[in-house]
Structure formats: C-alpha cells, structure tokens
Design a protein around this motif. Structure first.
Motif, PDB file in Angstrom:
ATOM      1  N   GLY A   1       0.791  -1.214   0.000  1.00  0.00           N
ATOM      2  CA  GLY A   1       0.000   0.000   0.000  1.00  0.00           C
ATOM      3  C   GLY A   1       0.826   1.268   0.000  1.00  0.00           C
ATOM      4  O   GLY A   1       0.296   2.361  -0.162  1.00  0.00           O
ATOM      5  N   ALA A   2       2.129   1.158   0.157  1.00  0.00           N
ATOM      6  CA  ALA A   2       3.003   2.327   0.209  1.00  0.00           C
ATOM      7  C   ALA A   2       3.388   2.775  -1.200  1.00  0.00           C
ATOM      8  O   ALA A   2       3.495   1.967  -2.120  1.00  0.00           O
ATOM      9  N   THR A   3       3.600   4.080  -1.325  1.00  0.00           N
ATOM     10  CA  THR A   3       4.175   4.653  -2.535  1.00  0.00           C
ATOM     11  C   THR A   3       5.501   5.293  -2.147  1.00  0.00           C
ATOM     12  O   THR A   3       5.534   6.163  -1.271  1.00  0.00           O
ATOM     13  N   LEU A   4       6.574   4.837  -2.780  1.00  0.00           N
ATOM     14  CA  LEU A   4       7.899   5.390  -2.518  1.00  0.00           C
ATOM     15  C   LEU A   4       8.234   6.353  -3.645  1.00  0.00           C
ATOM     16  O   LEU A   4       8.203   5.982  -4.816  1.00  0.00           O
ATOM     17  N   GLY A   5       8.540   7.584  -3.303  1.00  0.00           N
ATOM     18  CA  GLY A   5       8.745   8.635  -4.287  1.00  0.00           C
ATOM     19  C   GLY A   5       9.984   8.457  -5.134  1.00  0.00           C
ATOM     20  O   GLY A   5      10.864   7.631  -4.843  1.00  0.00           O
ATOM     21  N   GLU A   6      10.045   9.271  -6.177  1.00  0.00           N
ATOM     22  CA  GLU A   6      11.197   9.246  -7.081  1.00  0.00           C
ATOM     23  C   GLU A   6      12.480   9.541  -6.317  1.00  0.00           C
ATOM     24  O   GLU A   6      12.521  10.435  -5.477  1.00  0.00           O
ATOM     25  N   TYR A   7      13.499   8.772  -6.605  1.00  0.00           N
ATOM     26  CA  TYR A   7      14.841   8.927  -6.043  1.00  0.00           C
ATOM     27  C   TYR A   7      14.861   8.863  -4.517  1.00  0.00           C
ATOM     28  O   TYR A   7      15.811   9.309  -3.880  1.00  0.00           O
ATOM     29  N   SER A   8      13.820   8.296  -3.919  1.00  0.00           N
ATOM     30  CA  SER A   8      13.860   8.084  -2.473  1.00  0.00           C
ATOM     31  C   SER A   8      14.895   7.009  -2.165  1.00  0.00           C
ATOM     32  O   SER A   8      15.332   6.271  -3.050  1.00  0.00           O
ATOM     33  N   PHE A   9      15.285   6.934  -0.908  1.00  0.00           N
ATOM     34  CA  PHE A   9      16.361   6.033  -0.500  1.00  0.00           C
ATOM     35  C   PHE A   9      15.962   5.385   0.816  1.00  0.00           C
ATOM     36  O   PHE A   9      15.778   6.071   1.822  1.00  0.00           O
ATOM     37  N   VAL A  10      15.814   4.057   0.812  1.00  0.00           N
ATOM     38  CA  VAL A  10      15.434   3.304   2.000  1.00  0.00           C
ATOM     39  C   VAL A  10      16.677   2.593   2.518  1.00  0.00           C
ATOM     40  O   VAL A  10      17.288   1.798   1.802  1.00  0.00           O
ATOM     41  N   GLY A  11      17.047   2.866   3.752  1.00  0.00           N
ATOM     42  CA  GLY A  11      18.240   2.266   4.336  1.00  0.00           C
ATOM     43  C   GLY A  11      18.100   0.772   4.547  1.00  0.00           C
ATOM     44  O   GLY A  11      16.993   0.229   4.661  1.00  0.00           O
ATOM     45  N   ALA A  12      19.221   0.090   4.622  1.00  0.00           N
ATOM     46  CA  ALA A  12      19.242  -1.358   4.839  1.00  0.00           C
ATOM     47  C   ALA A  12      18.492  -1.703   6.123  1.00  0.00           C
ATOM     48  O   ALA A  12      18.669  -1.058   7.148  1.00  0.00           O
ATOM     49  N   GLY A  13      17.630  -2.719   6.046  1.00  0.00           N
ATOM     50  CA  GLY A  13      16.917  -3.215   7.211  1.00  0.00           C
ATOM     51  C   GLY A  13      15.723  -2.388   7.649  1.00  0.00           C
ATOM     52  O   GLY A  13      15.037  -2.759   8.602  1.00  0.00           O
ATOM     53  N   ALA A  14      15.440  -1.285   6.978  1.00  0.00           N
ATOM     54  CA  ALA A  14      14.307  -0.431   7.358  1.00  0.00           C
ATOM     55  C   ALA A  14      12.986  -1.145   7.089  1.00  0.00           C
ATOM     56  O   ALA A  14      12.890  -2.003   6.212  1.00  0.00           O
ATOM     57  N   VAL A  15      11.946  -0.760   7.837  1.00  0.00           N
ATOM     58  CA  VAL A  15      10.602  -1.275   7.615  1.00  0.00           C
ATOM     59  C   VAL A  15       9.702  -0.093   7.261  1.00  0.00           C
ATOM     60  O   VAL A  15       9.376   0.736   8.124  1.00  0.00           O
ATOM     61  N   VAL A  16       9.319  -0.018   5.992  1.00  0.00           N
ATOM     62  CA  VAL A  16       8.522   1.098   5.484  1.00  0.00           C
ATOM     63  C   VAL A  16       7.047   0.732   5.613  1.00  0.00           C
ATOM     64  O   VAL A  16       6.595  -0.248   5.032  1.00  0.00           O
ATOM     65  N   THR A  17       6.299   1.540   6.370  1.00  0.00           N
ATOM     66  CA  THR A  17       4.886   1.259   6.618  1.00  0.00           C
ATOM     67  C   THR A  17       3.960   2.284   5.971  1.00  0.00           C
ATOM     68  O   THR A  17       2.743   2.166   6.104  1.00  0.00           O
ATOM     69  N   GLY A  18       4.509   3.288   5.298  1.00  0.00           N
ATOM     70  CA  GLY A  18       3.696   4.323   4.663  1.00  0.00           C
ATOM     71  C   GLY A  18       4.442   4.948   3.508  1.00  0.00           C
ATOM     72  O   GLY A  18       5.533   4.518   3.138  1.00  0.00           O
ATOM     73  N   ASP A  19       3.858   5.998   2.941  1.00  0.00           N
ATOM     74  CA  ASP A  19       4.443   6.665   1.788  1.00  0.00           C
ATOM     75  C   ASP A  19       5.764   7.349   2.146  1.00  0.00           C
ATOM     76  O   ASP A  19       5.963   7.793   3.279  1.00  0.00           O
ATOM     77  N   VAL A  20       6.643   7.446   1.147  1.00  0.00           N
ATOM     78  CA  VAL A  20       7.939   8.101   1.296  1.00  0.00           C
ATOM     79  C   VAL A  20       8.030   9.179   0.218  1.00  0.00           C
ATOM     80  O   VAL A  20       7.833   8.890  -0.959  1.00  0.00           O
ATOM     81  N   PRO A  21       8.328  10.439   0.582  1.00  0.00           N
ATOM     82  CA  PRO A  21       8.390  11.512  -0.419  1.00  0.00           C
ATOM     83  C   PRO A  21       9.553  11.348  -1.400  1.00  0.00           C
ATOM     84  O   PRO A  21      10.533  10.646  -1.120  1.00  0.00           O
ATOM     85  N   ASP A  22       9.455  12.029  -2.535  1.00  0.00           N
ATOM     86  CA  ASP A  22      10.558  12.099  -3.495  1.00  0.00           C
ATOM     87  C   ASP A  22      11.823  12.560  -2.772  1.00  0.00           C
ATOM     88  O   ASP A  22      11.773  13.470  -1.933  1.00  0.00           O
ATOM     89  N   PHE A  23      12.945  11.948  -3.079  1.00  0.00           N
ATOM     90  CA  PHE A  23      14.276  12.315  -2.589  1.00  0.00           C
ATOM     91  C   PHE A  23      14.488  12.074  -1.088  1.00  0.00           C
ATOM     92  O   PHE A  23      15.550  12.380  -0.554  1.00  0.00           O
ATOM     93  N   ALA A  24      13.509  11.509  -0.384  1.00  0.00           N
ATOM     94  CA  ALA A  24      13.631  11.323   1.065  1.00  0.00           C
ATOM     95  C   ALA A  24      14.537  10.145   1.393  1.00  0.00           C
ATOM     96  O   ALA A  24      14.550   9.130   0.703  1.00  0.00           O
ATOM     97  N   LEU A  25      15.282  10.268   2.479  1.00  0.00           N
ATOM     98  CA  LEU A  25      16.089   9.194   3.058  1.00  0.00           C
ATOM     99  C   LEU A  25      15.368   8.712   4.307  1.00  0.00           C
ATOM    100  O   LEU A  25      15.096   9.514   5.221  1.00  0.00           O
ATOM    101  N   VAL A  26      15.006   7.416   4.337  1.00  0.00           N
ATOM    102  CA  VAL A  26      14.331   6.850   5.505  1.00  0.00           C
ATOM    103  C   VAL A  26      15.124   5.655   6.015  1.00  0.00           C
ATOM    104  O   VAL A  26      15.684   4.892   5.235  1.00  0.00           O
ATOM    105  N   VAL A  27      15.170   5.513   7.347  1.00  0.00           N
ATOM    106  CA  VAL A  27      15.891   4.415   7.984  1.00  0.00           C
ATOM    107  C   VAL A  27      15.123   3.967   9.221  1.00  0.00           C
ATOM    108  O   VAL A  27      14.286   4.701   9.746  1.00  0.00           O
ATOM    109  N   GLY A  28      15.426   2.755   9.711  1.00  0.00           N
ATOM    110  CA  GLY A  28      14.934   2.308  10.998  1.00  0.00           C
ATOM    111  C   GLY A  28      13.685   1.458  10.947  1.00  0.00           C
ATOM    112  O   GLY A  28      13.134   1.166   9.891  1.00  0.00           O
TER     113      GLY A  28
END
Length: 195
Positions: free
Chosen positions: A119-146
């Motif tokens: 159900g998540a949408t990950l934006g253009e050029y977003s970056f998800v760190g190793a081992g992260a658990v994405v539970t919602g949308d991620v904006p364009d160019f965003a770095l998410v971890v954890g």
C-alpha cells in the motif's frame, strides 16, 4: 539484442521481457509479468503475474515481487528486500481480492533486507536504508531508515546526501553532478537545467 535467461530460470509463457534484460539463476517469472529493457534480476528472484518492472531496474538476489508491486524505471532493490501484498494475512483466509498495490518511483533505492509493507508509494529517487521497515508513503528524494522507517534526510538523484533540513525553505546543489534542489515545506524538488 534479446533478453538473456539462465537455463535454471523459469519464465512462464506470456511473460513480457524487454531487450537486454538479464535473468539469472533460479529466477521464476510468472506468465503475466511485464519486465522492461536493460534490467537485471539476480539469483532466486520471483516476479508475480501482476508485477510490473520498468526499464533499467536492478533486482538483487532473493527478492520476491508479488502481484501489484510496480517498480518504475531505474529502481534498485538490494539483496533480500521484502515486499508484501496483504496487510493482515491468515493461511486459512483467502484475501487475493484485498491486495494493496505498492509503487516504487523512478530511481529509488531500497537497501538490503528492507521491508516494504503493501500500500506504500515510494517517491522518485527516495532512498530506504538497509533493514528499514517502510509502513507508509515516502516523499521524493527522502532518506528513511529504521524500524519503523523514519525520515532523516534528503538524497540527490545521484545518490548523495543533501545538506537540507527536514522541513523549511532552502536550496542546495549536489556535490557530484551539480544539479540543484529546492526544499519547500516538507517536499524537495529538483530544478532541471539546460546544460
């Protein structure tokens, strides 16, 4: 040039595979899958019937792209990245009509062993760190971890950390390719230039 399919891979009749795509050992591509040009699917990848993969995508070993997962052009999926398609699975309850689509935008990178809840949408050029658990949308160019993933910064299309606050108004230039980025509120955009 046609696609290269390793002899140990299984590509079901009806699958669409673009030119110059490489499909490696023990991959299974279902008959309804659509895979673009110049992709690479590493060892033990699974691609479901309703999965869609754009051009230039790299899917590393042990990734399963289930039904309703869409990877836009130039996405990178690190080894053992995980996608889901049902929020509340039970073995004894049929939920094939409840799949939630997941879309990964152009140029996004997913680190090794990350999990993307459906159900998540990950934006253009977003970056998800190793081992992260994405539970919602991620904006364009965003770095998410954890766990769960939280927004900690911004990344350039080149893959470099941008020196921007999480919110506010600011401008910055990528140190590698010179492209310019603009933060307005909680969104970053890239300014296209005529070089």
């Amino acid at each position: 040039m046609t696609a290269m399919v390793h002899p140990s891979a299984i590509v079901d009749e009806g699958a669409v595979i673009g030119a110059e795509t490489r499909i490696w050992h023990f991959v299974h591509v279902c008959g309804g899958a659509v895979i673009g040009e110049r992709c690479s699917l590493g060892q033990n990848v699974f691609v479901g019937n309703r999965a869609r993969i754009g051009n230039g995508v790299k899917v590393q070993n042990n990734v399963s792209l289930y039904d309703d997962v869409i990877l836009d052009d130039d996405v990178f999926c690190g080894p053992s990245a995980v996608f889901t398609n049902v929020v509340n699975p039970r073995a004894h309850v049929e939920r094939k009509t409840e799949y939630r689509p997941t879309r990964v935008g152009r140029g996004a990178s997913l680190g090794a062993n990350c999990t993307i809840v459906c159900g998540a949408t990950l934006g253009e050029y977003s970056f998800v760190g190793a081992g992260a658990v994405v539970t919602g949308d991620v904006p364009d160019f965003a770095l998410v971890v954890g766990v769960p993933a939280r927004h900690i910064g911004w990344m350039s299309a080149y893959g470099e950390r941008l020196q921007l606050p999480l919110t506010g108004e600011a401008n910055v230039q990528c140190p590698n390719d010179g492209s310019r980025y603009r933060l307005r509120g909680d969104r970053v955009t890239r300014e296209l230039t005529d070089n």
